[in-house]
Enzyme design. Structure first.
Site, short mmCIF file in Angstrom:
data_model
loop_
_atom_site.label_atom_id
_atom_site.label_comp_id
_atom_site.label_asym_id
_atom_site.label_seq_id
_atom_site.Cartn_x
_atom_site.Cartn_y
_atom_site.Cartn_z
N ASP A 55 0.69 -1.36 -0.37
CA ASP A 55 0.12 -0.04 0.09
C ASP A 55 0.36 1.10 0.14
O ASP A 55 1.70 1.86 0.64
CB ASP A 55 -0.50 -0.12 0.76
N ASP A 72 -2.47 6.68 -6.16
CA ASP A 72 -2.92 5.47 -5.05
C ASP A 72 -2.67 3.81 -5.30
O ASP A 72 -3.45 3.92 -7.14
CB ASP A 72 -3.99 6.04 -4.42
#
Length: 457
Positions: free
Chosen positions: A123, A330
């Protein structure tokens, strides 16, 4: 030493029980060789997390339902990212919906001595790593790391400097208490997590990082099913992130190429370190928000649909560290999300162009997508979308602009606005728009690069 880790897009928004083997021969993973580590595709045709029915039959209804679920979960992801950007420690919840902070990609890592293989989620918007440890209450028992079997495992004391860097650490009650174990708490999705801060050997590919600091999960309550079952590794820029802890090894530099989530092959890649990175690549400055330094902010200055630059209010794109406004890249969001005024401008121009295409079909919806077409010509008539950043333009081909139902009957614009019940100021460039592109994160030189690269075999 730089490493090359092969990975496939792995949306970890829902995890089913591991399935039986898929079609013979098609899904056999090549063995790990040297510094190349291959991982699995969580929701693709070869995923061990798919149900046995969909794995063997390739059900179109399964794929269409998955697309809807991923899009709906992105709305919750945006709540999480918006709260980070604004600097709030608590995350607002939408009515009737639990917050999900589930990243979309995983890679095999080896933890401990002797090493235990863990399939961990990556992440780019998180820092601290954590793994479910043996004895954890509420963690999946089959996925736990057995710390007692590792000769190099050690708990960190409350007085260790890393303890103050952990999220919500348990403070030392007194100077004499500084030798007690360091603990911390956090929320993840609908789950509350209690962990002890620890260190052990962590290996990605052939490189071993001694004394890697991570959270050893001890208790999970309130929704453990939403957690990545074998842990998480943060690629953010904070002090406990993988980049910070391996700076001497990889110089805070990495890149990845994400293949299509329908790929049958293990073709995507994550490259760690400056060696082997593309020499010719368009770049844009990497911006920093002092209040949330982990996020990868870039300066998005405009968007073109076809050859036309759409009219977007400057306030929808301007970077503002005080409010968290701006644009981030992201890996954990599936479909690009734009603030309402920016999305409306892109959507309206997209619709205007599609309305002129004979056979594009009627405007319809699919799940949370509000701009879909059911005509035979829709898929081949999709206009390009160009993301205009400071210093570079990135023109997306149709595969990065639209999502198609598996039956091929419906084509949807693969972007959406921020949820109506969130006053979001963050634009999120998500992984659907990143697929089959090489993204370079060069932190020392404060830049992000994007180049077209076909990594879907």
């Amino acid at each position: 030493m730089a490493s090359l880790l092969f990975l496939n897009i792995l949306p970890l928004l829902v995890l089913a029980a591991p399935a039986a083997a898929t079609a013979a021969g098609k899904c056999a993973a090549p063995p790990d060789v040297g510094s190349t580590v291959r991982v699995l595709h969580a929701f693709g045709p070869c995923s061990p997390f798919r149900s046995s029915t969909s794995a063997s039959g390739g059900s179109s209804s399964w794929e269409d339902a998955l697309i809807k679920e991923l899009q709906a979960s992105d709305a919750s992801r945006l709540l999480f990212l918006s709260s980070l950007a604004a600097g709030r420690s608590s995350v607002p919840l939408a009515p009737g919906r639990q917050l999900l902070q589930i990243p979309n990609y995983v890679v095999r890592a080896k933890l401990g001595s002797p090493p235990q293989t863990m399939l961990v989620a990556l992440d780019t918007s998180n820092d601290a790593a954590w793994f479910p440890c043996s004895g954890c209450l509420g963690c999946p028992a089959s996925a736990a790391f057995s710390s007692s079997l590792s000769s190099t495992f050690r708990q960190l004391p409350c007085g260790a400097p890393q303890c103050s860097q952990a999220p919500n650490p348990t403070p030392c009650s007194s100077a004499s208490d500084s030798a007690s174990a360091c603990g911390f708490n956090l929320t993840y999705g609908s789950a509350a997590i209690e962990a002890g801060l620890a260190q052990d050997a962590l290996a990605l590919a052939s490189d071993v990082v001694a004394d890697y600091t991570f959270g050893c999960l001890q208790r999970v309550t309130g929704g453990g099913a939403t957690l990545p079952p074998q842990g998480l590794l943060g690629l953010g820029r904070g002090s406990l992130s993988f980049l910070s802890q391996t700076n001497s090894l990889y110089s805070s530099t990495f890149s990845y190429c994400l293949p299509s989530f329908r790929s049958l092959n293990f073709s995507g890649s994550l490259r760690l370190g400056p060696v082997g990175q593309p020499k010719r690549i368009k770049t844009t400055p990497l911006l920093s928000n002092p209040r949330r330094p982990s996020l990868y902010y870039v300066n998005l200055i405009g968007i073109r649909v076809g050859g036309r630059t759409v009219s977007i209010p400057s306030s929808a794109l301007t970077f503002d560290p005080a409010t968290g406004a701006g644009t981030i890249v992201d890996s954990g969001t599936m479909f690009t999300r734009l603030v309402a005024s920016a999305y409306a401008a892109v959507r309206d121009e997209f619709r205007r162009r599609m309305a002129k295409v004979a056979g594009a079909g009627n405007l319809t919806t699919l799940g949370g997508f509000d701009t879909c077409y059911d005509g035979p010509a829709a898929a081949s008539a999709v206009p390009t979308v160009t993301l205009m950043f400071s210093g570079m333009n990135v023109t997306l081909p149709s595969e990065n602009v639209v999502i198609r139902s598996s039956s091929g009957s419906i084509t949807c614009l693969a972007m959406a606005a921020a949820p109506d019940n969130v006053n979001s100021v963050v634009n999120v460039i998500a992984n659907m728009q990143q697929q089959n592109h090489r993204l370079l994160f060069d932190v020392p030189n404060a830049r992000i690069g994007i180049a077209r690269e076909l990594c879907t075999a």
